[in-house]
Design a protein around this motif. Structure first.
Motif, PDB file in Angstrom:
ATOM      1  N   ALA A 227      -7.227  -0.904 -14.724  1.00  0.00           N
ATOM      2  CA  ALA A 227      -6.190   0.112 -14.942  1.00  0.00           C
ATOM      3  C   ALA A 227      -6.528   1.397 -14.202  1.00  0.00           C
ATOM      4  O   ALA A 227      -5.659   2.062 -13.620  1.00  0.00           O
ATOM      5  CB  ALA A 227      -6.038   0.382 -16.434  1.00  0.00           C
ATOM      6  N   ARG A 228      -7.821   1.734 -14.191  1.00  0.00           N
ATOM      7  CA  ARG A 228      -8.262   2.938 -13.497  1.00  0.00           C
ATOM      8  C   ARG A 228      -8.050   2.802 -11.990  1.00  0.00           C
ATOM      9  O   ARG A 228      -7.614   3.743 -11.314  1.00  0.00           O
ATOM     10  CB  ARG A 228      -9.742   3.160 -13.814  1.00  0.00           C
ATOM     11  N   GLU A 229      -8.336   1.607 -11.466  1.00  0.00           N
ATOM     12  CA  GLU A 229      -8.148   1.374 -10.034  1.00  0.00           C
ATOM     13  C   GLU A 229      -6.677   1.511  -9.649  1.00  0.00           C
ATOM     14  O   GLU A 229      -6.344   2.107  -8.622  1.00  0.00           O
ATOM     15  CB  GLU A 229      -8.647  -0.025  -9.664  1.00  0.00           C
ATOM     16  N   VAL A 230      -5.803   0.932 -10.478  1.00  0.00           N
ATOM     17  CA  VAL A 230      -4.373   1.038 -10.189  1.00  0.00           C
ATOM     18  C   VAL A 230      -3.934   2.493 -10.235  1.00  0.00           C
ATOM     19  O   VAL A 230      -3.198   2.974  -9.368  1.00  0.00           O
ATOM     20  CB  VAL A 230      -3.559   0.189 -11.204  1.00  0.00           C
ATOM     21  N   HIS A 231      -4.391   3.209 -11.276  1.00  0.00           N
ATOM     22  CA  HIS A 231      -4.015   4.622 -11.387  1.00  0.00           C
ATOM     23  C   HIS A 231      -4.484   5.415 -10.184  1.00  0.00           C
ATOM     24  O   HIS A 231      -3.709   6.180  -9.586  1.00  0.00           O
ATOM     25  CB  HIS A 231      -4.624   5.207 -12.672  1.00  0.00           C
ATOM     26  N   ASP A 232      -5.746   5.234  -9.804  1.00  0.00           N
ATOM     27  CA  ASP A 232      -6.304   6.032  -8.716  1.00  0.00           C
ATOM     28  C   ASP A 232      -5.633   5.732  -7.381  1.00  0.00           C
ATOM     29  O   ASP A 232      -5.182   6.637  -6.666  1.00  0.00           O
ATOM     30  CB  ASP A 232      -7.810   5.784  -8.601  1.00  0.00           C
ATOM     31  N   SER A 233      -5.576   4.439  -7.026  1.00  0.00           N
ATOM     32  CA  SER A 233      -5.082   4.074  -5.694  1.00  0.00           C
ATOM     33  C   SER A 233      -3.584   4.261  -5.570  1.00  0.00           C
ATOM     34  O   SER A 233      -3.096   4.888  -4.611  1.00  0.00           O
ATOM     35  CB  SER A 233      -5.462   2.629  -5.373  1.00  0.00           C
ATOM     36  N   ILE A 234      -2.818   3.741  -6.528  1.00  0.00           N
ATOM     37  CA  ILE A 234      -1.364   3.830  -6.428  1.00  0.00           C
ATOM     38  C   ILE A 234      -0.892   5.260  -6.642  1.00  0.00           C
ATOM     39  O   ILE A 234       0.013   5.746  -5.947  1.00  0.00           O
ATOM     40  CB  ILE A 234      -0.695   2.883  -7.450  1.00  0.00           C
ATOM     41  N   ALA A 275      -3.385  -3.273  -0.085  1.00  0.00           N
ATOM     42  CA  ALA A 275      -4.646  -4.016  -0.059  1.00  0.00           C
ATOM     43  C   ALA A 275      -5.400  -3.846  -1.375  1.00  0.00           C
ATOM     44  O   ALA A 275      -5.928  -4.822  -1.941  1.00  0.00           O
ATOM     45  CB  ALA A 275      -5.507  -3.540   1.116  1.00  0.00           C
ATOM     46  N   GLU A 276      -5.456  -2.623  -1.876  1.00  0.00           N
ATOM     47  CA  GLU A 276      -6.149  -2.395  -3.148  1.00  0.00           C
ATOM     48  C   GLU A 276      -5.399  -3.040  -4.313  1.00  0.00           C
ATOM     49  O   GLU A 276      -6.017  -3.583  -5.240  1.00  0.00           O
ATOM     50  CB  GLU A 276      -6.311  -0.897  -3.385  1.00  0.00           C
ATOM     51  N   LEU A 277      -4.068  -3.003  -4.271  1.00  0.00           N
ATOM     52  CA  LEU A 277      -3.288  -3.637  -5.324  1.00  0.00           C
ATOM     53  C   LEU A 277      -3.483  -5.152  -5.307  1.00  0.00           C
ATOM     54  O   LEU A 277      -3.577  -5.794  -6.361  1.00  0.00           O
ATOM     55  CB  LEU A 277      -1.810  -3.284  -5.170  1.00  0.00           C
ATOM     56  N   ASP A 278      -3.564  -5.744  -4.119  1.00  0.00           N
ATOM     57  CA  ASP A 278      -3.828  -7.184  -4.014  1.00  0.00           C
ATOM     58  C   ASP A 278      -5.157  -7.534  -4.660  1.00  0.00           C
ATOM     59  O   ASP A 278      -5.291  -8.554  -5.343  1.00  0.00           O
ATOM     60  CB  ASP A 278      -3.848  -7.611  -2.538  1.00  0.00           C
ATOM     61  N   HIS A 279      -6.150  -6.684  -4.449  1.00  0.00           N
ATOM     62  CA  HIS A 279      -7.467  -6.928  -5.054  1.00  0.00           C
ATOM     63  C   HIS A 279      -7.387  -6.886  -6.577  1.00  0.00           C
ATOM     64  O   HIS A 279      -7.916  -7.771  -7.261  1.00  0.00           O
ATOM     65  CB  HIS A 279      -8.449  -5.877  -4.543  1.00  0.00           C
ATOM     66  N   VAL A 280      -6.695  -5.877  -7.118  1.00  0.00           N
ATOM     67  CA  VAL A 280      -6.578  -5.749  -8.570  1.00  0.00           C
ATOM     68  C   VAL A 280      -5.810  -6.927  -9.149  1.00  0.00           C
ATOM     69  O   VAL A 280      -6.188  -7.507 -10.179  1.00  0.00           O
ATOM     70  CB  VAL A 280      -5.890  -4.419  -8.936  1.00  0.00           C
ATOM     71  N   LEU A 281      -4.721  -7.321  -8.499  1.00  0.00           N
ATOM     72  CA  LEU A 281      -3.938  -8.456  -8.989  1.00  0.00           C
ATOM     73  C   LEU A 281      -4.744  -9.749  -8.932  1.00  0.00           C
ATOM     74  O   LEU A 281      -4.593 -10.625  -9.791  1.00  0.00           O
ATOM     75  CB  LEU A 281      -2.657  -8.596  -8.163  1.00  0.00           C
ATOM     76  N   ALA A 282      -5.604  -9.879  -7.917  1.00  0.00           N
ATOM     77  CA  ALA A 282      -6.462 -11.070  -7.846  1.00  0.00           C
ATOM     78  C   ALA A 282      -7.413 -11.121  -9.030  1.00  0.00           C
ATOM     79  O   ALA A 282      -7.654 -12.186  -9.605  1.00  0.00           O
ATOM     80  CB  ALA A 282      -7.247 -11.068  -6.528  1.00  0.00           C
ATOM     81  N   LEU A 283      -7.945  -9.973  -9.423  1.00  0.00           N
ATOM     82  CA  LEU A 283      -8.832  -9.928 -10.586  1.00  0.00           C
ATOM     83  C   LEU A 283      -8.074 -10.284 -11.867  1.00  0.00           C
ATOM     84  O   LEU A 283      -8.568 -11.050 -12.702  1.00  0.00           O
ATOM     85  CB  LEU A 283      -9.448  -8.537 -10.722  1.00  0.00           C
ATOM     86  N   LEU A 284      -6.870  -9.741 -12.009  1.00  0.00           N
ATOM     87  CA  LEU A 284      -6.068 -10.065 -13.197  1.00  0.00           C
ATOM     88  C   LEU A 284      -5.714 -11.543 -13.232  1.00  0.00           C
ATOM     89  O   LEU A 284      -5.765 -12.184 -14.288  1.00  0.00           O
ATOM     90  CB  LEU A 284      -4.787  -9.227 -13.194  1.00  0.00           C
ATOM     91  N   ARG A 285      -5.371 -12.102 -12.080  1.00  0.00           N
ATOM     92  CA  ARG A 285      -5.018 -13.515 -12.032  1.00  0.00           C
ATOM     93  C   ARG A 285      -6.225 -14.380 -12.363  1.00  0.00           C
ATOM     94  O   ARG A 285      -6.111 -15.393 -13.060  1.00  0.00           O
ATOM     95  CB  ARG A 285      -4.489 -13.860 -10.635  1.00  0.00           C
ATOM     96  N   ALA A 286      -7.398 -13.965 -11.896  1.00  0.00           N
ATOM     97  CA  ALA A 286      -8.609 -14.735 -12.186  1.00  0.00           C
ATOM     98  C   ALA A 286      -8.911 -14.743 -13.675  1.00  0.00           C
ATOM     99  O   ALA A 286      -9.306 -15.761 -14.238  1.00  0.00           O
ATOM    100  CB  ALA A 286      -9.790 -14.158 -11.405  1.00  0.00           C
ATOM    101  N   GLU A 287      -8.711 -13.593 -14.352  1.00  0.00           N
ATOM    102  CA  GLU A 287      -8.951 -13.553 -15.790  1.00  0.00           C
ATOM    103  C   GLU A 287      -7.948 -14.412 -16.532  1.00  0.00           C
ATOM    104  O   GLU A 287      -8.275 -15.106 -17.491  1.00  0.00           O
ATOM    105  CB  GLU A 287      -8.880 -12.109 -16.285  1.00  0.00           C
ATOM    106  N   THR A 288      -6.677 -14.379 -16.091  1.00  0.00           N
ATOM    107  CA  THR A 288      -5.645 -15.184 -16.746  1.00  0.00           C
ATOM    108  C   THR A 288      -5.935 -16.664 -16.602  1.00  0.00           C
ATOM    109  O   THR A 288      -5.693 -17.464 -17.513  1.00  0.00           O
ATOM    110  CB  THR A 288      -4.267 -14.858 -16.145  1.00  0.00           C
TER     111      THR A 288
END
Length: 481
Positions: A227-234, A275-288
């Motif tokens: 969540a912090r990464e999304v807030h900071d980058s976006i 690019a940063e959003l793709d990374h965050v979404l990849a992490l979320l998808r991996a947890e799911t």
């Protein structure tokens, strides 16, 4: 009412399943008892007893298997509506023993229900109607007398007829329904307590619960990081894009070159944010998809990971952008291109900084640039990065008219530059903070403070002499461990 009926039915169904499980055990017991009573040859009877004992023991072996415990846990979850956490490791001997105890209790409860329904209820009804049937129902073990003390045939004292126990008929008529009621009460109590001892015997042990709690804390921490990464980058990307669009609109007819540069900057910022959003979404998808490999040994505050390790280890092959000091310089250039004068000063050997520290410095400066663009009372931002032997220190300053928290200079950090006093995190709210001050207490600033704590450092922010100041210390090396 309907929910209660459903709950009672499901608990009764669990007990009936326990009765089905108990059938082989009941059959072995009946076979051994019958053979023991009927055989006159004691040697043959002992052989039957030994065979029955071995058979009974073999039937008990599955109770200790992990798969049986898993099946019992599934049964409890599906029919009793429980949520029983799965232990984070292979079943131990203690787990198998607890599973066997539940299996035994489940089978005993079911056997009691089965015997009550098939044997006790019909017998109680018959004995209440005709107590003299007790001798035939108890294979001669219990005899009865009439109400005047005579046997059914009329001879006083002749009612024993070889029976070991003689009871008055009236007493049998009372005991039969009383025994039935006691058994029904016991079955109801078993059904009531069934979910409770299912949680105790099928759930995780105390050590497992601690491990699960630790894993849940790591999971929540990772979610916070994402969540912090999304807030900071976006957040930064949207702020820069909005302001660059405004620059491009103003310069579209008067300075096409500047407008084109602003549009190029919008495109570059967008690509970086994607690019940063793709990374965050990849992490979320991996947890799911179950890709979260964190365990109790994955400590959030590990000095080796220094914050970035949480993201790096989550998905093999999916890595966040690697930051360099050049990326930090680019943030200053980006701000200057928005007519927001930004001075970046770096002292010390920046090349010696660990990669994780550089990445965190980039996040801090990015958040400072974003907040300055949004909230500064007048254009301008000063960023100072000082690299020492065991820590990196960063301070950002911009003009502010906000009535925000005052910067506390009561604590001195020995790792700060000699002319500065960097204290511990000092967010001292004053009464009646305005909207701008509330904006300062943003998710980004809290994220900076949390990340600094992971490094063993600290952050603070506040207003001092008309300037908004953010100061962060990031230790590295041996003292950060």
């Amino acid at each position: 009412m309907g929910a209660r009926v459903t709950m009672l039915w499901r608990r009764l169904l669990v007990l009936l399943i326990g009765g089905v499980i108990a059938v082989p055990y009941i059959a072995v017991v009946i076979w051994v008892v019958t053979a023991w009573n009927q055989l006159t040859d004691r040697g043959a009877a002992l052989g039957i007893l030994a065979t029955g004992t071995v058979t009974f023991v073999l039937l008990c072996v599955p109770a200790f298997l992990a798969v049986i415990r898993a099946l019992e846990r599934t049964l409890a979850e599906q029919l009793l509506g429980l949520t029983i956490p799965t232990p984070p490791r292979r079943a131990s001997s203690a787990d198998r023993l607890r599973g066997a105890l539940f299996y035994a209790g489940h089978a005993f409860s079911g056997a009691l229900l089965l015997v009550t329904v098939i044997v006790v209820i019909p017998s109680a009804v018959l004995l209440t109607a005709d107590p003299h049937l007790v001798k035939s129902l108890s294979p001669g073990f219990i005899g009865t007398t009439g109400s005047d003390g005579s046997a059914p045939g009329g001879d006083v004292g002749a009612g024993s007829d070889g029976a070991m126990v003689i009871l008055p008929a009236a007493l049998i008529q009372v005991l039969a329904p009383l025994c039935l009621l006691l058994l029904v009460a016991l079955i109801i109590a078993e059904g009531y307590f069934l979910p409770h001892y299912a949680q105790i015997l099928l759930g995780p042990s105390a050590a497992d619960r601690a491990a699960l709690a630790s894993a849940e804390r790591v999971h929540r921490f990772r979610r916070t990081v994402l969540a912090r990464e999304v807030h900071d980058s976006i957040g930064h990307a949207l702020t820069v894009t909005t302001m660059q669009a405004a620059v491009a609109k103003r310069a579209l007819h008067t300075d096409p070159t500047l407008a084109e540069a602003a549009v190029d900057e919008i495109a570059a910022t967008g690509r970086e944010a994607v690019a940063e959003l793709d990374h965050v979404l990849a992490l979320l998808r991996a947890e799911t998809e179950g890709g979260d490999r964190g365990d109790g040994n994955d400590q959030a505050g590990s000095a080796d990971g220094q914050g970035d390790g949480i993201e790096e280890g989550a998905v093999a092959g999916e890595r966040p952008p690697r930051r360099t000091m050049r990326d930090i310089e680019r943030l200053a250039e980006e701000a200057r291109s928005l007519e927001h004068p930004t001075v970046l000063t770096v002292t010390g050997d920046a090349a010696a900084l660990p990669e994780a520290v550089v990445g965190e410095l980039h996040r801090i400066v990015r958040e400072a640039v974003t907040n300055s663009l949004r909230h500064a009372s007048e254009p301008g931002l000063s960023v100072t990065i000082s690299v020492r032997d065991d820590a990196a220190w960063v301070e950002t300053r911009n003009a502010s008219t906000a009535n925000g928290p005052a910067l506390d200079r009561g604590h001195r950090d020995r790792r700060a530059p000699p002319d500065e006093s960097v204290g511990r995190r000092g967010k001292m709210r004053s009464p009646g903070l305005g909207a701008v001050a509330s904006a300062r207490e943003s998710r980004g600033l809290r994220g900076i403070s949390e990340r600094a704590e992971l490094f063993g450092g600290h952050a603070r922010w506040g207003v001092d002499d008309g300037q908004w100041i953010l100061q962060v210390t990031l230790p590295f090396g041996e003292e950060a461990e």
